[in-house]
Every structure is written in structure tokens, then in C-alpha cells.
Design a protein around this motif. Structure first.
Motif, PDB file in Angstrom:
ATOM      1  N   MET A 175       0.854  -1.196   0.000  1.00 56.54           N
ATOM      2  CA  MET A 175       0.000   0.000   0.000  1.00 56.54           C
ATOM      3  C   MET A 175       0.890   1.247   0.000  1.00 56.54           C
ATOM      4  N   ALA A 176       0.519   2.234  -0.818  1.00 57.79           N
ATOM      5  CA  ALA A 176       1.299   3.464  -0.909  1.00 57.79           C
ATOM      6  C   ALA A 176       1.249   4.217   0.411  1.00 57.79           C
ATOM      7  N   LYS A 177       2.389   4.753   0.814  1.00 58.42           N
ATOM      8  CA  LYS A 177       2.452   5.545   2.025  1.00 58.42           C
ATOM      9  C   LYS A 177       1.636   6.822   1.860  1.00 58.42           C
ATOM     10  N   LYS A 178       0.975   7.233   2.945  1.00 55.09           N
ATOM     11  CA  LYS A 178       0.071   8.385   2.902  1.00 55.09           C
ATOM     12  C   LYS A 178       0.801   9.646   3.325  1.00 55.09           C
ATOM     13  N   LEU A 216      -4.864  11.290   9.788  1.00 53.22           N
ATOM     14  CA  LEU A 216      -3.589  10.655  10.076  1.00 53.22           C
ATOM     15  C   LEU A 216      -2.853  10.301   8.791  1.00 53.22           C
ATOM     16  N   GLY A 217      -1.527  10.303   8.878  1.00 54.06           N
ATOM     17  CA  GLY A 217      -0.707   9.963   7.718  1.00 54.06           C
ATOM     18  C   GLY A 217       0.673   9.524   8.152  1.00 54.06           C
ATOM     19  N   ASP A 218       1.481   9.112   7.189  1.00 58.25           N
ATOM     20  CA  ASP A 218       2.843   8.656   7.470  1.00 58.25           C
ATOM     21  C   ASP A 218       3.841   9.805   7.528  1.00 58.25           C
ATOM     22  N   LEU A 219       3.518  10.926   6.877  1.00 57.74           N
ATOM     23  CA  LEU A 219       4.380  12.110   6.875  1.00 57.74           C
ATOM     24  C   LEU A 219       3.512  13.343   6.691  1.00 57.74           C
ATOM     25  N   VAL A 220       3.793  14.378   7.470  1.00 56.88           N
ATOM     26  CA  VAL A 220       3.111  15.666   7.310  1.00 56.88           C
ATOM     27  C   VAL A 220       4.114  16.669   6.766  1.00 56.88           C
ATOM     28  N   ILE A 221       3.789  17.231   5.608  1.00 56.22           N
ATOM     29  CA  ILE A 221       4.584  18.316   5.024  1.00 56.22           C
ATOM     30  C   ILE A 221       3.848  19.614   5.325  1.00 56.22           C
ATOM     31  N   ASP A 222       4.488  20.467   6.097  1.00 53.88           N
ATOM     32  CA  ASP A 222       3.857  21.688   6.592  1.00 53.88           C
ATOM     33  C   ASP A 222       4.058  22.824   5.598  1.00 53.88           C
ATOM     34  N   ALA A 223       2.984  23.188   4.892  1.00 61.37           N
ATOM     35  CA  ALA A 223       3.003  24.300   3.940  1.00 61.37           C
ATOM     36  C   ALA A 223       1.916  25.309   4.297  1.00 61.37           C
ATOM     37  N   CYS A 224       1.682  25.468   5.617  1.00 63.43           N
ATOM     38  CA  CYS A 224       0.615  26.350   6.106  1.00 63.43           C
ATOM     39  C   CYS A 224       1.011  27.819   6.150  1.00 63.43           C
ATOM     40  N   GLY A 225       2.297  28.126   5.995  1.00 57.63           N
ATOM     41  CA  GLY A 225       2.689  29.522   5.953  1.00 57.63           C
ATOM     42  C   GLY A 225       3.347  30.017   7.224  1.00 57.63           C
ATOM     43  N   GLY A 254       4.534   7.615  -6.815  1.00 65.22           N
ATOM     44  CA  GLY A 254       3.685   6.529  -6.336  1.00 65.22           C
ATOM     45  C   GLY A 254       3.104   6.699  -4.948  1.00 65.22           C
ATOM     46  N   PHE A 255       3.313   7.834  -4.309  1.00 66.82           N
ATOM     47  CA  PHE A 255       2.768   8.065  -2.977  1.00 66.82           C
ATOM     48  C   PHE A 255       1.301   8.500  -3.055  1.00 66.82           C
ATOM     49  N   ASP A 256       0.574   8.224  -1.978  1.00 66.51           N
ATOM     50  CA  ASP A 256      -0.811   8.672  -1.826  1.00 66.51           C
ATOM     51  C   ASP A 256      -0.760  10.047  -1.158  1.00 66.51           C
ATOM     52  N   VAL A 257      -1.005  11.104  -1.918  1.00 64.61           N
ATOM     53  CA  VAL A 257      -0.788  12.469  -1.418  1.00 64.61           C
ATOM     54  C   VAL A 257      -2.079  13.283  -1.467  1.00 64.61           C
TER      55      VAL A 257
END
Length: 441
Positions: free
Chosen positions: A1-4, A144-153, A25-28
Motif C-alpha cells: 500500500m502506498a504511504k500516505k 492521520l498519515g505517514d508524513l506531514v509536510i507543513d506548507a501552512c505559511g 507513487g505516494f498517496d498524497v
């Protein structure tokens, strides 16, 4: 399963990184508080188009690019105006576009790669499991996810609510953000009679900050940026100062009229933690002084996507993600940091001292530029300029400021070279303190 992968907020870098990860191939999914139609401020931006190459986005069509004018720079006295000419060297890769057109390109590119977008979702905090980020809290519940990329500013609720053990600076400090008003007005006179089409003010009306009036073919563009907060109502009063010297600036608001907060500081000392990576304004990736960060954020997106995709452990730990920070600093961040020291010097200058630097040719047009290219600020401070200033200035306080700037730039260069090559929380905490101490106002 693709990482979220969760991208918190629809910043330029976050969307570009989402596209590259979906392509791998990631689930984004990108979660954004605004509606799709409201993505992007209602204004124009200059940025280095080579950033698009970094993530594989074709260059924008010529009909999406706007004309650019030569700049003039005005000190507080408004007497010694320095002017670029059309023949002066300019970064050939800088282009000017509507911010919303930039977003249209990024979002379309991401959707083609398989990125999902969820709009009208307010993000309030990270979800933690010990010292690991495992998701985000939103107006629609926890995700929930495997990685959080913070682009909130700049005021990211994710970054601001990380525990101290993550070592990520929560809030910007004094002189690290501009409170900015940007608006487009009608033309107050025939644009063909305007000598300075793009007039930049330094410490305008005695206020620490910058401003500009740009005369386009069918509208005038006003920017006011100051270190102290002000309201849109106050901005209209401030606009009268610029109208007095620029009859091209009309008084009928056509569009824009927005207030926003823009980071004008060095990149954050620590921008990764277990399950977390900051990008764009969340990591303060703008060019200090002018706050332009589109190109830096998109280039950072390519680096982050490569690091995440290369993680064979699929844990996205701070140890793995540190390579993203290391590469960004080596390629972009360290080179920009010296401009933050220039900005701090400007906050200490009296208006009369800046006038003197213009009048005595310590600062010439060769040192002045506004560019979307990494390293493009307002004043290009280099060792020759520091030596010239120290030699020509008779004001002892100004001499001391130049000497301090030179010493801090040398100190910064040394500290940036000492950035830990591998993640060790203790070593990184020690390095981050050395780095942050250089920029204390």
C-alpha cells in the motif's frame, strides 16, 4: 500500500512537492483552508522560472507573463534617487506573473500527477504520538498519515504547536515579518509621462520597511511593508504619502487591497522532526528584506521529494529528513542568510544615515536590486561594500554597524559550515542555538 502523505496547507512548495511524490507513487492529499477559487493573493509576483525546471513543470506560456520595468530606489530624503536602466544586467530567468496564474499551473500539474485536494479545511494543530507527528487536527476532524509536510505559511498552526523537543522554532520574532498591504489602483495620470515606472522606497515616510509604486499600462501597483502591524484602514492613509510623490497612483481601488504577513528572515534553524518537514513560508524560505519565496520553495520541493522517495525504511524520521535540510542549506539557505543580517542592519539605521549612504555613493545602483533569484534582495552586501562603507563613513555609529555586519557575516559563514552532517538531537540543538544567536536584533 502506498504511504500516505499529508500536505498541510496549499503553499507553492507544498503543492510542488505533492506533485513529485504522487508521481513517485505516494498517496498524497493537500488540505487547504481556502476555496479553490481563492487560492493565491490577488497580486503579481516576480520569481525565478528555473524553479519550475526543478520539479518538471514546463515554463509558463509567454501570454501568462507580464512586462517588467526597470527600478529606481529612493532613500528617506527622496533626493538621491538611484536608477536601473533597461541596459543594466538583469537576471534573465526572472519572470512576472499573476499569483493566481502561478497557482493554476501548480495545482493543474499536481492534479495530473494524482494529487488530491481537499479545500475549506481549517488546520488547527499537529496530531502527536510522543515526539512524532502522525497527522493533523482540522475542522473536519483528525487526519492521520505517514508524513506531514507543513506548507501552512508563516503562522502555521502545525509548526506553532509542535512540542519543544522537536527543536522547531514556533514563532517568528521582532523584525522577522513584514506586515504588508498590496493594492492595485486606477492610473492617476498618463502612464507615458511617468519617468520612474517602478519606484522603490526605503524607510518611506520614516517608517522602518519598504514600499513601492509601479505604473503598469492600465493600473498602478502599491505595496507598503512595515515591521509594525497596521490595518487596511491605516494603509489607505499611508497611501497618501505615496500619492504625493506619484500622481500615477490613483485613488480608486481596482483589486487587491489585502493585508498579509510575509516572513523576512533567515530560513528556520530546524525544519524537520519525526514525521514532519516544513517547507516554504512555514520554514521561512523567503529572500530576507523583500519576502519573495516562490522559487526557493519550489526548489526545496524537489529536494524534499527526493529525500522522502529515497527512504528505504519508510519511517520518514528526523534522521532521514535531515538530509533535506542539509541539502537545502548547502544549495540555497546558507547563501540567503546573510541578507537577514543586512535587514537587521537596516532596522538599526537612522533615515539620515541611509541618506548619507546614498549621497556619498557608498550604495550605488550596482548594489541595488529586487530579484526572484535566490540571493536577490534590496542591497547586495559584499566584502567590498563593507570595506568601502567603513572607509568612507565618518559617523562612528555607522562605522560600528558596518564592522559588526562584516563580523557577523564571517561568523555566519563559519556556523553554516558547521551544520551537523547527520541528525543528532543534542548536536542539532547546539548548532541551532549558535545559528539563531547570530540574528538576535
Amino acid at each position: 500500500m502506498a504511504k500516505k502523505i499529508i500536505v498541510a496547507g496549499g503553499g507553492h512548495g507544498g503543492i510542488a512537492c505533492a506533485a513529485k511524490l504522487a508521481e513517485k507513487g505516494f498517496d498524497v492529499t493537500v488540505y487547504e483552508k481556502n476555496k479553490r477559487k481563492d487560492m493565491g493573493y490577488d497580486w503579481t509576483d516576480i520569481f525565478d522560472v528555473r524553479a519550475f525546471d526543478a520539479v518538471g513543470i514546463p515554463a509558463p506560456e509567454k501570454d501568462k507573463q507580464l512586462p517588467m520595468h526597470s527600478m529606481s530606489f529612493t532613500p528617506p530624503s527622496e533626493e538621491t534617487i538611484l536608477r536601473h536602466t533597461d541596459d543594466d544586467e538583469r537576471n534573465e530567468f526572472d519572470i512576472k506573473m499573476e499569483r493566481r496564474e502561478i497557482y493554476n499551473i501548480l495545482i493543474s500539474f499536481a492534479e495530473e500527477k494524482g494529487v488530491k485536494f481537499v479545500y475549506e479545511t481549517e488546520i488547527t494543530a499537529p496530531v502527536m504520538a510522543g515526539d512524532r507527528v502522525i497527522g493533523i487536527k482540522t475542522s473536519k476532524g483528525e487526519i492521520l498519515g505517514d508524513l506531514v509536510i507543513d506548507a501552512c505559511g508563516v503562522n502555521s498552526p502545525v509548526r506553532k504547536n509542535l512540542p519543544e523537543c522537536c527543536l522547531v522554532q514556533a514563532e517568528p520574532k521582532k523584525y522577522e515579518v513584514f506586515y504588508t498591504y498590496r493594492a492595485f489602483y486606477n492610473l492617476g495620470c498618463d502612464v507615458n509621462k511617468v519617468f520612474d515606472r517602478y519606484k522603490v522606497y526605503m524607510i518611506p515616510n520614516g517608517k522602518l520597511g519598504i514600499g513601492w509604486v509601479a505604473a503598469e499600462d492600465d493600473f498602478s501597483d502599491l505595496l507598503i511593508g512595515e515591521f509594525e502591524p497596521f490595518t487596511a484602514e491605516e494603509a489607505e492613509k499611508k497611501a497618501e504619502f505615496f500619492r504625493n510623490g506619484n500622481p500615477v497612483l490613483g485613488d480608486e481601488l481596482k483589486r487587491g487591497g489585502q493585508m498579509t504577513v510575509i516572513p523576512v528572515r533567515q530560513t528556520i534553524a530546524v525544519m524537520v522532526a519525526d514525521g514532519y518537514a516544513a517547507i516554504g513560508d512555514s520554514a521561512f524560505m523567503t529572500i530576507p528584506i523583500i519576502g519573495s519565496g516562490i522559487a526557493n520553495s519550489i526548489k526545496a520541493a524537489a529536494i524534499l521529494a527526493d529525500v522522502v522517495a529515497s527512504d528505504k525504511t519508510e519511517t520518514y524520521s528526523a534522521e532521514i529528513l535531515w538530509d533535506y535540510q542539509l541539502r537545502y542549506y548547502n544549495e540555497i539557505g546558507a547563501g540567503l542568510a546573510s541578507l537577514a543580517l543586512v535587514k537587521l542592519l537596516m532596522t538599526k539605521l537612522e533615515p539620515s544615515q541611509l541618506d548619507y549612504m546614498f549621497d556619498s555613493k557608498i550604495i550605488t545602483i550596482n548594489e541595488l536590486t529586487i530579484s526572484g533569484e535566490p540571493g536577490g534582495g534590496i542591497i547586495d552586501i559584499n566584502p567590498d561594500l563593507i570595506k568601502k562603507g567603513a572607509a568612507m563613513v565618518k559617523d562612528k555609529r555607522l562605522v560600528a554597524l558596518f564592522a559588526s555586519l562584516g563580523a557577523n557575516i564571517a561568523r555566519l559563514s563559519s556556523v553554516c559550515k558547521q551544520i551537523p552532517k547527520h541528525y543528532s538531537r543534542y548536536e542539532i540543538a547546539q548548532w541551532a542555538k549558535k545559528y539563531d544567536d547570530i540574528f538576535k536584533a
